[in-house]
Design a protein around this motif. Structure first.
Motif, PDB file in Angstrom:
ATOM      1  N   CYS A  62      30.389 -37.892  27.477  1.00 13.78           N
ATOM      2  CA  CYS A  62      31.548 -37.165  26.950  1.00 13.78           C
ATOM      3  C   CYS A  62      31.578 -37.205  25.423  1.00 13.78           C
ATOM      4  O   CYS A  62      32.603 -37.458  24.796  1.00 13.78           O
ATOM      5  CB  CYS A  62      32.837 -37.739  27.553  1.00 13.78           C
ATOM      6  SG  CYS A  62      34.224 -36.617  27.381  1.00 13.78           S
ATOM      7  N   ARG A  73      30.037 -43.357  30.114  1.00 14.26           N
ATOM      8  CA  ARG A  73      29.848 -44.804  30.318  1.00 14.26           C
ATOM      9  C   ARG A  73      30.833 -45.646  29.523  1.00 14.26           C
ATOM     10  O   ARG A  73      31.115 -46.788  29.864  1.00 14.26           O
ATOM     11  CB  ARG A  73      28.410 -45.195  29.952  1.00 14.26           C
ATOM     12  CG  ARG A  73      28.132 -45.035  28.502  1.00 14.26           C
ATOM     13  CD  ARG A  73      26.708 -45.323  28.119  1.00 14.26           C
ATOM     14  NE  ARG A  73      26.540 -44.850  26.749  1.00 14.26           N
ATOM     15  CZ  ARG A  73      25.734 -45.363  25.861  1.00 14.26           C
ATOM     16  NH1 ARG A  73      24.965 -46.370  26.171  1.00 14.26           N
ATOM     17  NH2 ARG A  73      25.673 -44.882  24.653  1.00 14.26           N
ATOM     18  N   LYS A  78      31.178 -45.287  22.156  1.00 12.48           N
ATOM     19  CA  LYS A  78      29.756 -45.566  21.905  1.00 12.48           C
ATOM     20  C   LYS A  78      29.189 -44.698  20.783  1.00 12.48           C
ATOM     21  O   LYS A  78      27.990 -44.716  20.560  1.00 12.48           O
ATOM     22  CB  LYS A  78      28.952 -45.282  23.186  1.00 12.48           C
ATOM     23  CG  LYS A  78      29.462 -45.981  24.426  1.00 12.48           C
ATOM     24  CD  LYS A  78      28.917 -47.377  24.508  1.00 12.48           C
ATOM     25  CE  LYS A  78      29.381 -48.084  25.772  1.00 12.48           C
ATOM     26  NZ  LYS A  78      29.021 -49.490  25.754  1.00 12.48           N
ATOM     27  N   VAL A 119      25.664 -43.319  34.328  1.00 11.60           N
ATOM     28  CA  VAL A 119      24.718 -42.610  35.195  1.00 11.60           C
ATOM     29  C   VAL A 119      23.366 -43.289  35.066  1.00 11.60           C
ATOM     30  O   VAL A 119      22.821 -43.415  33.967  1.00 11.60           O
ATOM     31  CB  VAL A 119      24.653 -41.114  34.821  1.00 11.60           C
ATOM     32  CG1 VAL A 119      23.554 -40.410  35.608  1.00 11.60           C
ATOM     33  CG2 VAL A 119      26.001 -40.460  35.068  1.00 11.60           C
ATOM     34  N   ALA A 149      24.155 -34.802  28.684  1.00 14.07           N
ATOM     35  CA  ALA A 149      24.499 -34.801  27.244  1.00 14.07           C
ATOM     36  C   ALA A 149      24.616 -36.262  26.820  1.00 14.07           C
ATOM     37  O   ALA A 149      25.641 -36.724  26.359  1.00 14.07           O
ATOM     38  CB  ALA A 149      25.808 -34.044  27.027  1.00 14.07           C
ATOM     39  N   TYR A 204      31.109 -40.527   2.504  1.00 20.32           N
ATOM     40  CA  TYR A 204      32.150 -39.567   2.857  1.00 20.32           C
ATOM     41  C   TYR A 204      33.520 -40.216   2.705  1.00 20.32           C
ATOM     42  O   TYR A 204      33.705 -41.391   3.035  1.00 20.32           O
ATOM     43  CB  TYR A 204      32.001 -39.117   4.319  1.00 20.32           C
ATOM     44  CG  TYR A 204      30.637 -38.540   4.682  1.00 20.32           C
ATOM     45  CD1 TYR A 204      29.942 -37.705   3.805  1.00 20.32           C
ATOM     46  CD2 TYR A 204      30.059 -38.810   5.919  1.00 20.32           C
ATOM     47  CE1 TYR A 204      28.702 -37.176   4.153  1.00 20.32           C
ATOM     48  CE2 TYR A 204      28.824 -38.279   6.275  1.00 20.32           C
ATOM     49  CZ  TYR A 204      28.150 -37.472   5.385  1.00 20.32           C
ATOM     50  OH  TYR A 204      26.923 -36.939   5.730  1.00 20.32           O
ATOM     51  N   HIS A 206      22.703 -46.782  14.751  1.00 20.19           N
ATOM     52  CA  HIS A 206      22.533 -45.849  15.877  1.00 20.19           C
ATOM     53  C   HIS A 206      21.258 -45.045  15.644  1.00 20.19           C
ATOM     54  O   HIS A 206      20.898 -44.776  14.503  1.00 20.19           O
ATOM     55  CB  HIS A 206      23.748 -44.906  15.934  1.00 20.19           C
ATOM     56  CG  HIS A 206      23.962 -44.264  17.249  1.00 20.19           C
ATOM     57  ND1 HIS A 206      23.201 -43.212  17.698  1.00 20.19           N
ATOM     58  CD2 HIS A 206      24.865 -44.505  18.236  1.00 20.19           C
ATOM     59  CE1 HIS A 206      23.626 -42.836  18.901  1.00 20.19           C
ATOM     60  NE2 HIS A 206      24.640 -43.615  19.249  1.00 20.19           N
ATOM     61  N   GLY A 212      22.893 -30.943  23.415  1.00 16.53           N
ATOM     62  CA  GLY A 212      23.188 -31.799  22.265  1.00 16.53           C
ATOM     63  C   GLY A 212      21.978 -32.607  21.821  1.00 16.53           C
ATOM     64  O   GLY A 212      20.834 -32.169  21.959  1.00 16.53           O
ATOM     65  N   ASP A 213      22.227 -33.814  21.299  1.00 13.38           N
ATOM     66  CA  ASP A 213      21.129 -34.653  20.807  1.00 13.38           C
ATOM     67  C   ASP A 213      20.065 -34.880  21.881  1.00 13.38           C
ATOM     68  O   ASP A 213      18.884 -35.040  21.565  1.00 13.38           O
ATOM     69  CB  ASP A 213      21.666 -36.015  20.341  1.00 13.38           C
ATOM     70  CG  ASP A 213      22.204 -35.962  18.912  1.00 13.38           C
ATOM     71  OD1 ASP A 213      22.390 -34.849  18.381  1.00 13.38           O
ATOM     72  OD2 ASP A 213      22.436 -37.040  18.332  1.00 13.38           O
ATOM     73  N   ALA A 265      25.680 -29.877  18.626  1.00 12.41           N
ATOM     74  CA  ALA A 265      25.909 -30.418  19.970  1.00 12.41           C
ATOM     75  C   ALA A 265      26.949 -29.561  20.687  1.00 12.41           C
ATOM     76  O   ALA A 265      26.776 -29.186  21.859  1.00 12.41           O
ATOM     77  CB  ALA A 265      26.365 -31.870  19.870  1.00 12.41           C
TER      78      ALA A 265
HETATM   79  C1  FAD Z   1      24.258 -42.704  11.169  1.00 13.99           C
HETATM   80  C2  FAD Z   1      24.510 -41.321  11.675  1.00 13.99           C
HETATM   81  C3  FAD Z   1      25.173 -40.414  10.877  1.00 13.99           C
HETATM   82  C4  FAD Z   1      25.454 -39.122  11.359  1.00 13.99           C
HETATM   83  N1  FAD Z   1      26.205 -38.299  10.592  1.00 13.99           N
HETATM   84  C5  FAD Z   1      26.597 -37.104  11.077  1.00 13.99           C
HETATM   85  C6  FAD Z   1      27.541 -36.320  10.381  1.00 13.99           C
HETATM   86  O1  FAD Z   1      28.117 -36.736   9.376  1.00 13.99           O
HETATM   87  N2  FAD Z   1      27.859 -35.091  10.881  1.00 13.99           N
HETATM   88  C7  FAD Z   1      27.321 -34.635  12.046  1.00 13.99           C
HETATM   89  O2  FAD Z   1      27.638 -33.506  12.464  1.00 13.99           O
HETATM   90  N3  FAD Z   1      26.428 -35.371  12.755  1.00 13.99           N
HETATM   91  C8  FAD Z   1      26.070 -36.607  12.311  1.00 13.99           C
HETATM   92  N4  FAD Z   1      25.238 -37.396  13.063  1.00 13.99           N
HETATM   93  C9  FAD Z   1      24.701 -36.865  14.325  1.00 13.99           C
HETATM   94  C10 FAD Z   1      25.762 -36.824  15.420  1.00 13.99           C
HETATM   95  O3  FAD Z   1      26.310 -38.096  15.606  1.00 13.99           O
HETATM   96  C11 FAD Z   1      25.127 -36.357  16.743  1.00 13.99           C
HETATM   97  O4  FAD Z   1      24.357 -35.197  16.505  1.00 13.99           O
HETATM   98  C12 FAD Z   1      26.198 -36.033  17.790  1.00 13.99           C
HETATM   99  O5  FAD Z   1      26.955 -37.171  18.077  1.00 13.99           O
HETATM  100  C13 FAD Z   1      25.530 -35.525  19.077  1.00 13.99           C
HETATM  101  O6  FAD Z   1      26.494 -35.320  20.065  1.00 13.99           O
HETATM  102  P1  FAD Z   1      26.103 -35.459  21.607  1.00 13.99           P
HETATM  103  O7  FAD Z   1      27.310 -35.089  22.372  1.00 13.99           O
HETATM  104  O8  FAD Z   1      24.833 -34.757  21.868  1.00 13.99           O
HETATM  105  O9  FAD Z   1      25.768 -37.021  21.799  1.00 13.99           O
HETATM  106  P2  FAD Z   1      26.680 -38.305  21.555  1.00 13.99           P
HETATM  107  O10 FAD Z   1      27.737 -38.037  20.556  1.00 13.99           O
HETATM  108  O11 FAD Z   1      25.728 -39.418  21.277  1.00 13.99           O
HETATM  109  O12 FAD Z   1      27.388 -38.534  22.948  1.00 13.99           O
HETATM  110  C14 FAD Z   1      26.678 -38.965  24.079  1.00 13.99           C
HETATM  111  C15 FAD Z   1      27.677 -39.544  25.053  1.00 13.99           C
HETATM  112  O13 FAD Z   1      27.013 -39.799  26.290  1.00 13.99           O
HETATM  113  C16 FAD Z   1      27.401 -41.066  26.776  1.00 13.99           C
HETATM  114  N5  FAD Z   1      26.302 -41.523  27.622  1.00 13.99           N
HETATM  115  C17 FAD Z   1      25.013 -41.763  27.268  1.00 13.99           C
HETATM  116  N6  FAD Z   1      24.268 -42.103  28.315  1.00 13.99           N
HETATM  117  C18 FAD Z   1      25.098 -42.078  29.384  1.00 13.99           C
HETATM  118  C19 FAD Z   1      24.896 -42.354  30.761  1.00 13.99           C
HETATM  119  N7  FAD Z   1      23.704 -42.681  31.245  1.00 13.99           N
HETATM  120  N8  FAD Z   1      25.984 -42.267  31.589  1.00 13.99           N
HETATM  121  C20 FAD Z   1      27.212 -41.916  31.116  1.00 13.99           C
HETATM  122  N9  FAD Z   1      27.441 -41.650  29.821  1.00 13.99           N
HETATM  123  C21 FAD Z   1      26.396 -41.722  28.962  1.00 13.99           C
HETATM  124  C22 FAD Z   1      27.608 -41.902  25.519  1.00 13.99           C
HETATM  125  O14 FAD Z   1      28.443 -43.034  25.753  1.00 13.99           O
HETATM  126  C23 FAD Z   1      28.247 -40.883  24.589  1.00 13.99           C
HETATM  127  O15 FAD Z   1      29.642 -40.853  24.707  1.00 13.99           O
HETATM  128  C24 FAD Z   1      24.973 -38.717  12.624  1.00 13.99           C
HETATM  129  C25 FAD Z   1      24.288 -39.627  13.439  1.00 13.99           C
HETATM  130  C26 FAD Z   1      24.084 -40.928  12.983  1.00 13.99           C
HETATM  131  C27 FAD Z   1      23.407 -41.910  13.895  1.00 13.99           C
END
Ligand code: FAD
Length: 452
Positions: free
Chosen positions: A29, A52, A59, A148, A182, A248, A300, A322-323, A341
């Motif tokens: 989420c 999770r 997280k 998961v 995601a 920031y 991270h 997303g990532d 994302a």
């Molecule tokens: C140091 C740093 C600085 C950054 N700065 C920026 C910034 O300033 N601006 C910006 O836009 N981006 C920034 N980013 C990148 C940004 O954080 C990511 O691109 C973004 O969070 C991706 O979103 P997401 O939803 O794909 O993944 P995430 O935000 O990582 O969310 C993944 C979710 O999945 C959950 N999850 C994972 N595995 C499981 C599982 N097996 N079962 C259940 N749940 C699970 C996790 O708990 C989490 O909540 C930065 C990243 C880092 C590390």
């Protein structure tokens, strides 16, 4: 472990509904997961999100700036008006450090903070929680503390199965017509589901500190007022390790951190926390955070694989967003993850909705075409070489030295000696920075072509 289908609302009290098949299960989420859930629920799908963390955002560590324009395609005006933010970014700075010197290019634009801001700083607990609430409001079900552990991808004739370990340690198996993973940058499920085939992650490590400073002091130090903020992206912040820095402004704190190449960090036997301390001690940075109290420190992974790592096809009924699908845009002056994302969550959920609503499994196979023809594909394709360029020795070491050396010669008053003149100053700076004419022309042309 039992192979059964459960009603997630009853997961915790273990009441089982054997008939439940979700149209879509979203794993994670974060912004990608919530955007996917909002989109799919809006189109009438029965959506379950499994997260999770014990709360949404628990997280998720990131730098702090979110670019908002994509939200126009996801949220109503009323919802947009309630996006939780720390500050609206009115000034974007690019700083180039070399030794104890610095050059800053600063862009102010008051229009960036009108209406829907161009960018905000926001804490992930608030921002991710806000998107999750909207997903729930549109009908999606969210289960927290639901890790998961595996996904069986299914195929044309069989649904996908999702194995989930609940907070109390029990494991359930849920069934879905489609699954969007995601999971963020750590590709545990991707590796498991794909059997490591085609997985070539390009990881960097991000480290970040949040430093408490009162609102009036931040306003005064950065020349701000009315909830406006600044972002600073920094080249030359990581000593001789490949990477970059950021700073920031939040309302009553400053986020400061580095993103560094993991292999280079190991090769140079450096510790990220030491590099961050040196960055904080730089004479152009130290006064900005002076007197602040450290609130938190975290690290991270970032998946900077980008365009060449986009998943080409779904695996059975499983798609990545997303990532987890390498959508983070890390291209020198751009570090944009959250907006990409969100965009990929929207795009992929629409594909899933088309497939579920028409009952046509084949539609999922147009994943690559769909992502490639969106702005995600466009920007990543155009900037595909930018990460490599920004990580090159020229961009990381030589350019900061050359730029600072030249500025030093131009702006230092040398009375009673005559001013040096641009041409001589530039030639001398090139010599000091060990940059040849051929190399300079080649690299500048390369940079121009990448960003044009
Ligand atoms: C140091 C740093 C600085 C950054 N700065 C920026 C910034 O300033 N601006 C910006 O836009 N981006 C920034 N980013 C990148 C940004 O954080 C990511 O691109 C973004 O969070 C991706 O979103 P997401 O939803 O794909 O993944 P995430 O935000 O990582 O969310 C993944 C979710 O999945 C959950 N999850 C994972 N595995 C499981 C599982 N097996 N079962 C259940 N749940 C699970 C996790 O708990 C989490 O909540 C930065 C990243 C880092 C590390």
């Amino acid at each position: 472990m039992t192979d059964r289908i459960v009603d997630p609302q009853a997961i915790k009290d273990d009441t089982v509904d054997e008939t439940e098949v979700f149209d879509l299960i979203v794993v994670g989420c974060g912004p990608a997961g919530s955007a996917a859930a909002i989109t799919a629920a809006k189109r009438g799908l029965r959506v379950l999100i499994l997260e999770r963390g014990s709360y949404v955002g628990a997280k998720n560590l990131y730098g702090g700036v979110i670019y908002l324009s994509i939200l126009r395609t996801l949220l109503t005006d009323d919802e947009i008006a309630t996006i939780p933010f720390e500050r609206k970014i009115v000034r974007r700075n690019t700083m180039v450090l070399s030794g104890d010197r610095a050059i800053t290019i600063s862009v102010d634009n008051p229009r960036w903070v009108e209406d829907l801001p161009n960018a905000i700083t926001s804490h992930r607990r608030e921002f991710d929680g806000f998107l999750a609430e909207i997903a729930k409001g549109r009908g999606a079900t969210l289960v927290l503390e639901a890790l998961v552990t595996d996904v069986m991808p299914g195929d044309r004739s069989s649904n996908a199965k999702v194995m989930v370990s609940i907070g109390d340690g029990s494991t359930e198996v849920l069934s879905a017509r489609s699954v969007i993973v995601a999971e963020g940058s750590n590709p545990r499920l991707l590796e498991k589901i794909s059997g490591n085939k085609g997985v070539a992650p390009a990881f960097s490590l991000g480290v970040k500190e949040t430093i408490a400073i009162d609102e009036a002091t931040i306003d005064e130090r950065f020349g701000l007022d009315n909830g406006r903020g600044v972002d600073i992206e920094v080249l030359g912040a990581t000593q001789d390790v490949k990477g970059g820095g950021f700073l920031y402004t939040n309302r009553t704190s400053i986020s400061i951190g580095l993103v560094v190449d993991i292999d280079d960090l190991a090769a140079k036997a450096q510790r990220p926390e030491d590099l961050l301390e040196k960055f904080k001690d730089h004479p152009s940075i130290a006064p900005l955070i002076k007197g602040g109290k450290r609130l938190e420190y975290g690290a991270h992974l970032l998946n900077e694989g980008g365009y060449h790592n986009f998943p080409g096809a779904p695996i059975g009924r499983v798609l990545f967003a997303g990532d987890a699908a390498s959508t983070l845009l890390a291209a020198g002056i751009y570090l944009e993850g959250v907006n990409y994302a969100i965009a990929s969550g929207i795009e992929i959920a629409n594909l899933v909705a088309d497939s579920v609503i028409k009952g046509d499994f084949e539609i999922l196979k147009s994943l690559k075409k769909r992502v490639e023809s969106s702005f995600i594909g466009d920007n990543h394709r155009r900037l595909a070489g930018a990460f490599e360029f920004a990580s090159s020795q020229f961009a990381q070491q030589k350019l900061p030295r050359l730029a600072n050396s030249f500025a030093d010669k131009v702006f230092t008053v040398t009375d009673p000696e005559a001013k040096m003149g641009f041409s001589k100053a530039f030639k001398l700076s090139m010599k000091e920075s060990r940059v040849g004419r051929g190399e300079l022309a080649k690299e500048l042309l390369r940079g121009f072509r990448l960003f044009r």
